[in-house]
Design an enzyme around this catalytic site. Structure first.
Site, PDB file in Angstrom:
ATOM      1  N   ALA A 198      76.710   3.924  17.907  1.00 41.02           N
ATOM      2  CA  ALA A 198      78.129   3.765  18.208  1.00 41.02           C
ATOM      3  C   ALA A 198      78.538   2.303  18.160  1.00 41.02           C
ATOM      4  O   ALA A 198      79.601   1.956  17.622  1.00 41.02           O
ATOM      5  CB  ALA A 198      78.436   4.358  19.579  1.00 41.02           C
ATOM      6  N   LYS A 208      76.991  -0.236  16.601  1.00 45.79           N
ATOM      7  CA  LYS A 208      76.884  -0.826  15.271  1.00 45.79           C
ATOM      8  C   LYS A 208      78.007  -0.332  14.358  1.00 45.79           C
ATOM      9  O   LYS A 208      78.408  -1.034  13.418  1.00 45.79           O
ATOM     10  CB  LYS A 208      75.511  -0.515  14.670  1.00 45.79           C
ATOM     11  CG  LYS A 208      74.379  -1.335  15.310  1.00 45.79           C
ATOM     12  CD  LYS A 208      74.664  -2.821  15.277  1.00 45.79           C
ATOM     13  CE  LYS A 208      73.482  -3.676  15.697  1.00 45.79           C
ATOM     14  NZ  LYS A 208      73.809  -5.122  15.726  1.00 45.79           N
ATOM     15  N   SER A 218      73.974  -2.044  11.215  1.00 50.20           N
ATOM     16  CA  SER A 218      72.753  -1.294  10.898  1.00 50.20           C
ATOM     17  C   SER A 218      73.137  -0.040  10.127  1.00 50.20           C
ATOM     18  O   SER A 218      74.262   0.459  10.248  1.00 50.20           O
ATOM     19  CB  SER A 218      72.034  -0.901  12.199  1.00 50.20           C
ATOM     20  OG  SER A 218      71.041   0.069  11.972  1.00 50.20           O
ATOM     21  N   VAL A 242      73.789 -13.876  25.425  1.00 44.76           N
ATOM     22  CA  VAL A 242      75.121 -13.740  24.838  1.00 44.76           C
ATOM     23  C   VAL A 242      76.032 -12.885  25.708  1.00 44.76           C
ATOM     24  O   VAL A 242      77.267 -12.897  25.528  1.00 44.76           O
ATOM     25  CB  VAL A 242      75.060 -13.145  23.413  1.00 44.76           C
ATOM     26  CG1 VAL A 242      74.324 -14.078  22.468  1.00 44.76           C
ATOM     27  CG2 VAL A 242      74.433 -11.746  23.410  1.00 44.76           C
ATOM     28  N   ILE A 286      63.632  -3.180   8.625  1.00 51.65           N
ATOM     29  CA  ILE A 286      63.151  -4.548   8.456  1.00 51.65           C
ATOM     30  C   ILE A 286      61.989  -4.777   9.420  1.00 51.65           C
ATOM     31  O   ILE A 286      62.032  -4.342  10.580  1.00 51.65           O
ATOM     32  CB  ILE A 286      64.263  -5.577   8.751  1.00 51.65           C
ATOM     33  CG1 ILE A 286      65.519  -5.263   7.914  1.00 51.65           C
ATOM     34  CG2 ILE A 286      63.766  -6.983   8.479  1.00 51.65           C
ATOM     35  CD1 ILE A 286      65.343  -5.370   6.421  1.00 51.65           C
ATOM     36  N   ASN A 313      73.985 -12.114  15.504  1.00 48.41           N
ATOM     37  CA  ASN A 313      72.737 -11.428  15.189  1.00 48.41           C
ATOM     38  C   ASN A 313      72.006 -10.910  16.427  1.00 48.41           C
ATOM     39  O   ASN A 313      71.203  -9.989  16.336  1.00 48.41           O
ATOM     40  CB  ASN A 313      71.827 -12.391  14.423  1.00 48.41           C
ATOM     41  CG  ASN A 313      70.418 -11.875  14.256  1.00 48.41           C
ATOM     42  OD1 ASN A 313      70.177 -10.931  13.496  1.00 48.41           O
ATOM     43  ND2 ASN A 313      69.472 -12.476  14.970  1.00 48.41           N
ATOM     44  N   TYR A 323      73.310   2.832  20.378  1.00 47.86           N
ATOM     45  CA  TYR A 323      73.151   1.793  19.356  1.00 47.86           C
ATOM     46  C   TYR A 323      73.997   2.115  18.118  1.00 47.86           C
ATOM     47  O   TYR A 323      74.685   1.241  17.578  1.00 47.86           O
ATOM     48  CB  TYR A 323      71.676   1.695  18.995  1.00 47.86           C
ATOM     49  CG  TYR A 323      71.325   0.655  17.956  1.00 47.86           C
ATOM     50  CD1 TYR A 323      71.293  -0.699  18.288  1.00 47.86           C
ATOM     51  CD2 TYR A 323      70.992   1.020  16.651  1.00 47.86           C
ATOM     52  CE1 TYR A 323      70.954  -1.662  17.346  1.00 47.86           C
ATOM     53  CE2 TYR A 323      70.648   0.072  15.704  1.00 47.86           C
ATOM     54  CZ  TYR A 323      70.631  -1.265  16.050  1.00 47.86           C
ATOM     55  OH  TYR A 323      70.294  -2.214  15.111  1.00 47.86           O
TER      56      TYR A 323
END
Length: 274
Positions: free
Chosen positions: A167, A169, A152, A64, A198, A90, A165
């Site tokens: 920052a 999200k 998250s 991506v 999860i 995702n 991560y």
């Protein structure tokens, strides 16, 4: 079941874990699904599973973060299925480290995959959305489209060792809220889902360090077994969620029942909050 009959859904990171469960869920409800994954084989396996049950799907492997990925993804979707109704951003991973040890590359990698990639995919889709929703409005047809960007609980409350991560999200939530305002008149619902703990290969309990290669980077996966039990103890429901349960949370915001829900953040975390 056919709540999504006639709909076309794109899921990035759809070859494994939550993404895989979501692709199968969408297909079970009648949607045609474009399955993206960094690796070709997982994407092809999900497509085969969908087609084995009579569904329609297209494998679109690739990163991506590639410069031309977004435009090619949307073009391939429209060429194959003629329309686009659901986008779920995702794809992603973690690249942890305490801030005094974190490199620019670690920070930039999280920006590229979690913020810039969704932005570029949604920008590429916007040209189709603007044209088709104008036509639908002129014809007096109410067609609702859905965007779900995956965030998250770390993006809502932060997490030790995840300055990068967390920052990104948090930025995903801002992106979702902004687009919910830009696209509301086009009948496009834009929401975010913030996952808690999860069960995926990224959160598996490990007794020793495990890593995977992601675009030339060695990335640690798994959580020390003792920490896993500590995390579970913080969850009111007392356990981690399954990929299928996580996918169900996303599906809720892609179903017809969510036609008047936009600009929201749904926490799928068994009652856990930060």
């Amino acid at each position: 079941m056919s709540k999504l009959k006639g709909r076309v859904a794109v899921v990035t990171g759809g070859g494994r874990g939550i993404g895989r469960a979501l692709c199968l869920k969408f297909a079970s409800e009648g949607a045609s699904v474009v399955v993206n994954d960094l690796d070709a084989e997982p994407a092809k396996e999900v497509v085969a599973a969908i087609e084995a049950k009579g569904g329609k799907a297209l494998a679109f492997p690739g990163s991506v973060t590639a410069p031309d990925f977004a435009d090619k993804l949307i073009a391939a979707t429209l060429e194959k299925f003629g329309d686009l109704h659901i986008i779920v951003n995702n794809a992603g991973y973690t690249h942890d480290g305490m801030i005094h040890k974190m490199s620019d590359d670690q920070f930039d990698a999280m920006y590229e995959v979690h913020v810039k990639a969704p932005f570029k995919i949604l920008r590429a889709a916007s040209h189709h959305f603007r044209a088709v929703t104008k036509q639908e409005a002129e014809e007096g047809r109410d067609v609702y489209r859905k965007v779900v960007n995956i965030s998250s609980v770390a993006g809502m409350g932060g997490n030790v060792g995840q300055a990068n991560y967390s920052a990104m999200k948090a930025a995903v939530i801002g992106l979702s809220k902004a687009l919910s305002k830009e696209w509301g008149r086009m009948k496009i619902n834009v929401n975010a889902v913030a996952f808690g703990f999860i069960e995926t290969r990224m959160t598996q309990a490990v007794d020793e360090k495990k890593t995977i290669q992601v675009e030339g980077r060695e990335v640690a996966i798994g959580i020390p077994r003792g920490n896993v039990e500590a995390f579970k103890a913080m969850i009111p429901m007392g356990r981690a969620g399954t990929p299928e349960e996580a996918a169900d949370g996303v599906y809720l915001l892609c179903s017809p029942e969510s036609n008047y829900i936009s600009g929201q953040v749904l926490v799928v975390g068994g009652g856990f909050s930060i």
